[in-house]
Design a protein around this motif. Sequence first.
Motif, mmCIF file in Angstrom:
data_model
loop_
_atom_site.group_PDB
_atom_site.id
_atom_site.type_symbol
_atom_site.label_atom_id
_atom_site.label_comp_id
_atom_site.label_asym_id
_atom_site.label_seq_id
_atom_site.Cartn_x
_atom_site.Cartn_y
_atom_site.Cartn_z
ATOM 1 N N SER B 23 42.477 53.439 27.212
ATOM 2 C CA SER B 23 41.708 52.441 26.477
ATOM 3 C C SER B 23 40.596 51.940 27.369
ATOM 4 O O SER B 23 40.861 51.342 28.408
ATOM 5 C CB SER B 23 42.599 51.270 26.098
ATOM 6 N N PRO B 26 39.455 46.167 25.695
ATOM 7 C CA PRO B 26 38.372 45.176 25.742
ATOM 8 C C PRO B 26 38.190 44.552 27.120
ATOM 9 O O PRO B 26 37.162 43.941 27.360
ATOM 10 C CB PRO B 26 38.822 44.123 24.741
ATOM 11 N N ARG B 35 36.576 48.194 22.187
ATOM 12 C CA ARG B 35 37.494 49.146 22.791
ATOM 13 C C ARG B 35 37.167 50.543 22.304
ATOM 14 O O ARG B 35 36.948 50.760 21.116
ATOM 15 C CB ARG B 35 38.926 48.794 22.445
ATOM 16 N N ILE B 49 37.932 57.160 19.787
ATOM 17 C CA ILE B 49 38.112 56.339 18.593
ATOM 18 C C ILE B 49 37.585 54.948 18.893
ATOM 19 O O ILE B 49 38.132 54.258 19.754
ATOM 20 C CB ILE B 49 39.610 56.265 18.212
ATOM 21 N N PRO B 50 36.528 54.505 18.245
ATOM 22 C CA PRO B 50 36.061 53.132 18.485
ATOM 23 C C PRO B 50 36.964 52.119 17.792
ATOM 24 O O PRO B 50 37.511 52.387 16.723
ATOM 25 C CB PRO B 50 34.648 53.117 17.887
ATOM 26 N N ASP B 51 37.154 50.992 18.433
ATOM 27 C CA ASP B 51 38.014 49.948 17.883
ATOM 28 C C ASP B 51 37.273 48.621 17.976
ATOM 29 O O ASP B 51 37.440 47.870 18.930
ATOM 30 C CB ASP B 51 39.334 49.913 18.667
ATOM 31 N N PRO B 52 36.403 48.309 17.015
ATOM 32 C CA PRO B 52 35.658 47.055 17.086
ATOM 33 C C PRO B 52 36.473 45.907 16.501
ATOM 34 O O PRO B 52 37.646 46.050 16.177
ATOM 35 C CB PRO B 52 34.424 47.351 16.234
ATOM 36 N N GLY B 53 35.861 44.762 16.391
ATOM 37 C CA GLY B 53 36.503 43.639 15.719
ATOM 38 C C GLY B 53 37.022 42.574 16.646
ATOM 39 O O GLY B 53 37.661 41.645 16.199
ATOM 40 N N MET B 347 27.154 52.578 15.634
ATOM 41 C CA MET B 347 28.509 52.764 16.160
ATOM 42 C C MET B 347 29.053 54.142 15.833
ATOM 43 O O MET B 347 29.836 54.715 16.587
ATOM 44 C CB MET B 347 29.425 51.695 15.586
ATOM 45 N N ILE B 348 28.628 54.701 14.720
ATOM 46 C CA ILE B 348 29.133 56.007 14.326
ATOM 47 C C ILE B 348 28.729 57.074 15.350
ATOM 48 O O ILE B 348 29.397 58.101 15.496
ATOM 49 C CB ILE B 348 28.627 56.364 12.910
ATOM 50 N N PRO B 351 31.743 57.813 18.689
ATOM 51 C CA PRO B 351 32.727 58.891 18.698
ATOM 52 C C PRO B 351 32.086 60.257 18.593
ATOM 53 O O PRO B 351 32.591 61.229 19.163
ATOM 54 C CB PRO B 351 33.593 58.594 17.462
#
Lengths: 164, 378, 159, 411
Positions: B23, B26, B35, B49-53, B347-348, B351
């Motif tokens: 990872s 964050p 992340r 694999i993007p992990d926003p939020g 963001m796309i 990855p």
Amino acid sequence: MVAPNALVGKVNEILVQAIGEPLRYLVNWGRLYSLWPVHVETACCSIEFGATHGPRFDPERFGLLEAFGSLRQCDLLIVFGTVTRKFAPRLKMIYDQMPEPKWVIAMGACAITGGLYFDSYNVLPGIDDLMPVDVYIPGCPPRPESVLQALIMLQEKIRKSKLR
Amino acid sequence: MTSVARSLPFPTEVIVGDKLSISIGPQHPGSGHFRIIVVLEGDIVSEAIPDPGYVHRGAEKMCEFRNFVQNVPMLERTTLPDANGIIFPYILAVEELMGIQAPPRAQYLRIISAELNRIVSHLYWLGIYGVFLGHSTMFLWPMGDRELFMDLIQTVGGTRVTPSYIIPGGARNDLPDNFKDKALKAFGYFERRLKEYDRIFFSNPLVLKRSQGVGVLKRSEAIALGITGPNLRGSGLKSDTRKDEPYSMYETLDFDIPSYPDGDCWARGMVRFHELYWSMQIIKQAVEKMPSGPFRSRLPLLTARAPAGEAVARTEAARGCMSYYVVSDGTSKPYRVRVSVPSFRNMIGIPYLLKGGHLADVPAIYWSLDYWPVEADK
Amino acid sequence: MSTSLTGEQGLADAVKAAFGDKVVGIKSKSKRVKITVDKDILPDVARFIRDNLDFDHLISVDGTDYPKDNTIELIYHITSIEKEEQRKYILSLATKLPRDSPVSPSLIQVWPAAEYHERETFEMLGVTFTGHPKLEKLLLPDDWLDIPPLRKEFRLPGR
Amino acid sequence: MSEPTDFEEFLKRVVTIVFWILLIVPIIVLPLLFFGSEILQALQLLVNANSIFILINKAQNPFLAFELMDSLGQGPCIATATYQPSAGCNPTFFRIVIFPGFTFVALLTLWLGWFERKLAAKVHMRYGPLYAGRISGVLQPIADILKLLGKELIIPAKADKPFFIAVPLLTMGISAALLTLIPLSERVYVVPPASASLGLLVLFAVLGFYPIIILMGAWASSNKFSFIGGLRALHQLVSYEIPWFLAVLGVVVLTSSLDPFQIVRAQSKIWFIVPQFIAAFVFLTATLAELERIPFDLPEADTEIVFGWLTEYGGMFWGILFGLSPFIKLYVFSGLFTILFLGGWLGPAFLPPEIWFILKTFVVITVIMFSRVFNPRIRIDLLIRVGWVYLILLAVINLFIAVGLKAFGVL
């Protein structure tokens, strides 16, 4: 068990007075000039912290290194603003992983009370119940000068603190 | 309140298949509030694999509970490095709904503030890009020179990063008298500095090795993936909202759109590097051409109502095409505000570009897209 | 086959000519065209817009909740990059979905850029996209059990 | 994963005990056996007030230490007594522990840390450490050390405890061992000229332990980032040792000796940086890689793999691994460069040779530090290619030049 000798107790007291105070001063002096911050960005205040690291403000004068790698070597956790529900458990984990002694600065209105996002469905109203906070910096976002002032206040706090 | 924090789940590790997955974020020196789960095969990234939020504050929902004018300071906090750029299209959309027209002087004032913020944003990008590649001087020099433009923004808008300068009906205040001299002095210094930046960073053989041919985004892919802003121009497309659909007074100004055909990290960096120069030229021209007159039509009331309807407006912010879709139902609060931010669109690419690259290229590619997680999460 | 276009009206007419009565409504103003279609022909219209009218650059996917009409309006905003004279237009492709079971075909095959936008619309409004490869939570926390926050009946705390 | 059986548990304990014995014997028992008597004598002399009194009387002399070593037998003082073989005391202990051994270099490196920060700050157009210690932050390293000493030592729950603790100790031991092979001059040294005939070979042999220790630490941390960093360090150190040795080989061919004293003596006419400039370049580049400094700091690349193999180390462990040991290594490598290419302690006679040596070493250290501010980090595949293709090629070309010079009798 032999009852403690009164003389030994007196000598001990004198020794504590003679050594304890200089030792406390020395250790705290080392700590206050060597505060290394954790590199963790929670929200938009991080941009003003980035500006604080610029040559104009230069926190390395106070012994604050540039944003640092691993948590195991850090002393200072600066929470830059909004803490969301997704980030809060991670922030707690970061705090728990840092070695003692450690200090926390809450930067920005969001980290203190939730600030502008007081009515948001995903924002925690302040970080007080996640971790103990040493210095609060109000502002949205605080200016770099305020960050430096908070740093000096934290240094004063460490200078006066008891030996841990 | 306490129960909220106690009830939060313990974060679990993400394991993808039986490969080594790490990872990045964050809490990681090579990521922001974001992340990326990187799956590795040796040194090669097989999946990202993007992990926003992590900074999702629900700005779109909160807009529905605030007046049109109250939304201005709230929305600009999603992108602090580019506060004027992100609020610009919202103002255009609200003006279209309310039927207000800003006076010509205000149009130029908006251009000046937006371009100043573009410079500041690009310099912040350059600093972080430098430190992500391990070049400590390239972190500190742009951060130092950025303060010059911060001073200019302060002269114009009053604060460092959150001026709320562009408001419905014009600009919040007029340009001070000493702005022109101050700006020309800063630009003269900074144009000399740009050559030094080029010598120490963009022409450095090791930087070229690290960035040329890394994270190549082809022209056709850039269009299909909806990439925008300097990243699109780095892929050989001369597309910029300032030229495509000129708003404010951009059609009266003479400037060029830098574009590089390579599509790699270096090309994306060079586009931003040249935009620094062109933004200064735009401000110089705008200060010259600015007519005298009022700087706002009238101060908008807090309870100003907009007739029912909807409006789409877009401008070119520092990170790319920024657009808002505002629906009004006739009250003083918007019915729906859709914030379409360039970072979320870019963001796309993360990855897509990371796949097949080296682990060491992850920070370089990630930040060469100028992805600002606060903006994408809204 | 590329249609010769004359402004916003030309774009609207081209869509009208190809799909006839199935187009529910067309609104156009300066540089903006909004086409509302039935959700069954959404992929066909999208493909027509992309291939014949050269609108190849997706800007965003929006959804708006209208509890009064019991509908959720889903809008795709598209612009053109390859055709320079068309770059100034923003074409909005809209469809109305029933509020209790909002299901729409995914347009990820037409515009790959729609991937994250559709995921966001899924979690913010509860619209399900059939054919989307990975329809999961994106921005909201992992333990989110409430209704999607952009629905109008979701109230903010203290408001 | 199944539960460990009793036998496995037993084996694990036996291995742990053997490991601790193997660790403690070289670090504590052997020094005590060899130097026990000297330590006792030194302590006896320390409490002798008379000797301290004489030392204070002589304090006006600026070159006190050198003079004391030069003119032996002037009276019973600490330096002479610990140094003079005829007094029944072996000088080796003093040389290893105090001067020019560990304490001297540790104090020097403490100051080097401050110097590097100030140097980088100058290029960055800022001040650097300023307030710790009033005068432009000279006490900054002391503050860091004091803080690190007071930090909590965290050993991760899943870590391999003995190995995790052993790595800082072993690193410190090896740094100290490397130091012994760098003489300051003909009269100030740790290993005397008589036994230094294979000095360079021993140095390389000791250096060969580094990759293994780093991999050990990386594995024991049981952290993904540590593991990747450890593998990177292994690749990097092993691939750069070869061009490094080959570069030194040119000098060895010219002087027909592995003895640092012989090599310096051979440079009385001309410094080897002139005929062996390719070797000097290769040596310096490989040195940067061996020291894990930017542009070759891949094992601790913080924006990619947090802190590489040091991720789980905190407190004084980290202080040793990242503060003390790399700076001692920096001193050793710069000293070696000075000996091999810059004529060691040779120089005009108005300064003592030791000062010349330290000055030259200091120049090399500054050059190495400057590479940090102008360069980004490079990628592992580029690093390996540079090491195995370009540097080895250059080093072999240089070797031919050296053989040619020797064969035609130019040098």
